[in-house]
Write an enzyme that holds these catalytic residues in place. Structure first.
Site, PDB file in Angstrom:
ATOM      1  CB  CYS A 111      -0.953   0.001   1.185  1.00  0.00           C
ATOM      2  SG  CYS A 111      -0.153  -0.143   2.797  1.00  0.00           S
ATOM      3  CG  HIS A 675      -4.106   0.594   4.673  1.00  0.00           C
ATOM      4  ND1 HIS A 675      -3.570  -0.250   3.720  1.00  0.00           N
ATOM      5  CD2 HIS A 675      -5.208   1.159   4.100  1.00  0.00           C
ATOM      6  CE1 HIS A 675      -4.318  -0.212   2.629  1.00  0.00           C
ATOM      7  NE2 HIS A 675      -5.320   0.646   2.844  1.00  0.00           N
TER       8      HIS A 675
END
Length: 750
Positions: A111, A675
């Site tokens: 990510c 994230h």
């Protein structure tokens, strides 16, 4: 693959000539993008990256087959579909969407890469540069600092696919493998910092696209009293002699760095290029620690507190903070770290608070205010006390085994003139009285034999291995002398014990700091640790575990340091604040001829078209690291840098310093996990979108500002006007390659 054309070339002809000849033979539209492959005798294929190589350089043999490949309308190459997930590509064959609104599949903790790519993809001038194939003319295959043009080409492929309008999401597997090939730290699928990856990618693209093919020697000259304008212009020209690319054009600016020697006052001024601003966040000098206060009053339950203490403070500062809540003098407190029913560490008042972690269980005990002798009074001794239970149904030869720690340990003040075992028994029984029930008259034993047996148990700690049975008083005298490091009883005190109660609830034992009975580790200069040993039946009958573990919460619980939002301008002000260099980063003063703790100040001299601002949310010190969850308020449009740029501007040559936001990289989570996602404004539609790996959704401007904002991308308004249009109005769009061939063609080179 069935249509062949033959052509003749000299050994000195370039690959570019071979490509142009093939395009003419197959009547390829000028807008279509093509590339060449060599088919080797073993059936393998080799991509001809460098069109400046000659036929001799690439070792073409007579009658060798060269394949020309044309890029498809969806931005992919036909050869890539042979190696990629064909099902995903086929699902998007008939899809037509907004160019640039395309997700990136997470390949496993990638990510950080996806977020960085989405931010860069929405920098208008950089994306136009690749969509219009300007990069093909500037690929630098011979730069030893570059990556043979492969990173730039792999990035171009991603951009063309994302902006073709024919994909909901794409799989960046080939790009990921190229990155791992040239940067081993990004091999595999571990988590990485986005800023670290972004720095690598910008540098890699720059070197792959560096227009400077031969770097000339540049002599660095000292300011020598010259004006800042002259020195800055010289520094920028020198930078461009070595570094000239679309990355420099788009992202590079210029700092002014001023160093001042604290001894001789020598001032050194230099101008240095930068690619992004890493700005600090205002950091609170306090931290919140959660502690439990244990009063000397046995009737009071432990009390939970949350205290604001200096990050660089001492243990004494923690005691002072607690004193303000409860009114007990800091001098009557001892601080300990409790772990698994034992004292992991007992702190001294001058120790640093940095040794205490947020997850530690910190207990602060009230102790006697008689730390030393006063007239007619002996000093008190603070004894660490553990609770242990004998494990049932075990036949141990060694009585030191079969004991298990439980409950919270205690720090108990005992007057030195009461250091007899029976006195200590009564003192501890009093301290435990809130959750330990005394036996009533019906429970008391009546036999002298039983009384004698239990009296012997309380003195068990005083017996030494191999001693013959002695009179209890004499045995106690020996034990006391050994336990207290050879100290003598005060004059007038009785060495003999008082008669203990008929019913003994527990026995006492000297132990080491781990709570075992190995007393060999006890220092002769320090009081020992004491263990209160319980038989299971006695503990079950007289010890209330629920009450023992109970505590109350002080009114301060729930209080958290108020972290008011900070403005982005405050962070930039901190960036330009004068600071003193650290010990490990001394500056060598040419006048003093020695390294100095100089002061340093950074100022902004020249800003780039696209300004990347990295918010330094991760704070690292020698003892700790943390992520700063401070909310930074940053403007969506009209971010004005005129107060920060110190370069003088004439009225005839005005320069705009106003910027609009075009992308935000967000980080959710902590230091070891998290994230990344992206907000970005589409250069064609002007609409904001939220990119979460392969998922893309519309976004509102109100969503941009959050504690997760990590890296900000700002576009200078005079540059942005060429690309961005108000929402709802048609904007300029890049022209993707028009037309394609349904299959690859080949050229037979003679």
């Amino acid at each position: 693959m069935n249509t062949l054309h033959e052509a003749q070339f000299s050994h000195t002809d370039t690959v570019d000539l071979v490509l142009r000849t093939a395009r003419e033979q197959f009547l390829v539209d000028p807008q279509e993008e093509t590339r060449l492959w060599i088919k080797n005798s073993d059936g393998s294929f080799e991509h001809l990256h460098n069109t400046h190589d000659t036929v001799l350089d690439i070792c073409l043999r007579p009658r060798q087959v060269v394949i020309m490949e044309t890029r498809d309308k969806d931005g992919t190459w036909p050869s890539e579909k042979l190696h990629c997930m064909r099902s995903i590509l086929e699902d998007d064959e008939d899809f037509e969407g907004q160019p640039g609104v395309c997700g990136l599949t997470n390949l496993g903790n990638t990510c950080f890469m996806n977020s960085a790519l989405q931010c860069l993809s929405n920098v208008p001038q950089l994306t136009e540069y690749f969509l219009n194939n300007h990069y093909l003319e500037e690929l630098n295959f011979c730069n030893p600092l570059g990556m043979k043009g492969e990173i730039a080409q792999a990035y171009a492929d991603l951009v063309k696919q994302a902006w073709s309008g024919h994909h909901r999401s794409i799989v960046p597997r080939i790009f990921k493998s190229k990155v791992g090939h040239f940067a081993s730290q990004f091999l595999g699928y571990q988590q990485h910092d986005l800023q670290e990856f972004l720095s690598f990618l910008l540098d890699g693209l720059h070197e792959d696209l560096n227009r400077v093919k031969k770097k000339e020697y540049v002599e660095l000259c000292d300011a020598s009293g010259r004006s800042d304008q002259e020195v800055a212009q010289e520094a920028w020209q020198n930078h461009k002699r070595w570094n000239d690319s679309v990355i420099v054009d788009t992202f590079h600016g210029l700092f002014k760095s001023t160093l001042v020697c604290p001894d001789c006052g020598n001032v050194s001024v230099t101008f240095d290029p930068f690619c992004y601003l890493s700005v600090p966040l205002p950091v609170s000098h306090d931290r919140i620690l959660e502690v439990f206060f244990v009063s000397m009053d046995p009737k009071l339950r432990p009390e939970q507190h949350q205290l604001a203490v200096p990050k660089k403070g001492k243990i004494f500062d923690l005691c002072v903070a607690l004193s303000e809540h409860i009114g007990v003098s800091p001098g009557r407190m001892m601080v300990a770290n409790v772990f698994r029913h034992r004292f992991y560490k007992i702190y001294q008042v001058d120790e640093s608070l940095s040794g205490i972690l947020d997850r530690d269980d910190i207990f602060i005990y009230e102790v006697s205010d008689r730390p030393g002798k006063s007239e007619g009074t002996e000093e008190d001794i603070v004894l660490p006390v553990y609770l242990r239970e004998r494990t049932p149904a075990q036949d141990y030869d060694d009585s030191y085994h079969g004991l298990m720690l439980f409950g919270h340990p205690l720090l108990v003040s005992v007057p030195r003139d009461q250091l007899t075992w029976d006195s200590l028994y009564h003192i501890l029984l009093h301290r435990l009285s809130r959750y330990v029930t005394r036996p009533n008259s019906d429970d008391e034993d009546s036999g002298d034999e039983k009384d004698t047996e239990e009296k012997d148990n309380i003195y068990k700690a005083g017996k030494t291995a191999g001693d013959s049975p002695q009179d209890p008083d004499l045995e106690h005298t020996r034990a006391r002398s050994r336990v207290w490091g050879g100290s003598q009883a005060p004059s007038g005190s009785s060495l003999g014990p008082s008669r203990p109660p008929r019913k003994l609830l527990f026995t006492l034992q000297t132990v080491n700091s781990n709570g075992t009975s190995d007393c060999s580790a006890i220092s002769e200069d320090a009081p020992p640790y004491i263990a209160i040993d319980w038989e299971p039946e006695m503990k079950k009958r007289y010890y209330d575990e629920v009450e023992a573990e109970d505590f109350v919460k002080h009114d301060c619980i729930g209080y958290v340091l108020k972290k008011s939002p900070v403005r982005l301008q405050e962070c930039i002000e901190l960036f330009t604040t004068v600071e003193t260099l650290e010990e490990e980063n001394l500056w060598y003063c040419p006048t003093c001829k020695q390294h100095q703790l100089a002061t340093k100040k950074l100022d902004l001299w020249m800003l780039p078209e696209t300004l990347i601002i990295h918010l330094k949310r991760f704070s690292y010190t020698m003892f700790s690291c943390e992520k700063l969850e401070t909310l930074v308020e940053f403007p969506i449009r009209d971010l004005d840098f005129s107060e920060f740029v110190i370069k003088p501007q004439s009225e005839s040559d005005p320069v705009l310093y106003k910027y609009d936001l075009i992308a935000v990289s967000n980080h959710y989570g902590g230091l070891r996990d998290g994230h990344y996602t992206t907000f970005a404004r589409n250069k064609d539609s002007g609409q904001w979108h939220y990119f979460d790996d392969s998922s893309v959704s519309p976004a509102a401007e109100s969503q941009m500002k959050s504690k997760a904002a990590y890296v900000l991308f700002y576009q200078r308004q005079d540059t942005a006007q060429c690309f961005l249009s108000p929402p709802g109005s048609p904007g300029p769009k890049a022209s993707p390659p028009q037309g394609f061939l349904s299959c690859s063609e080949s050229v037979d080179v003679d």
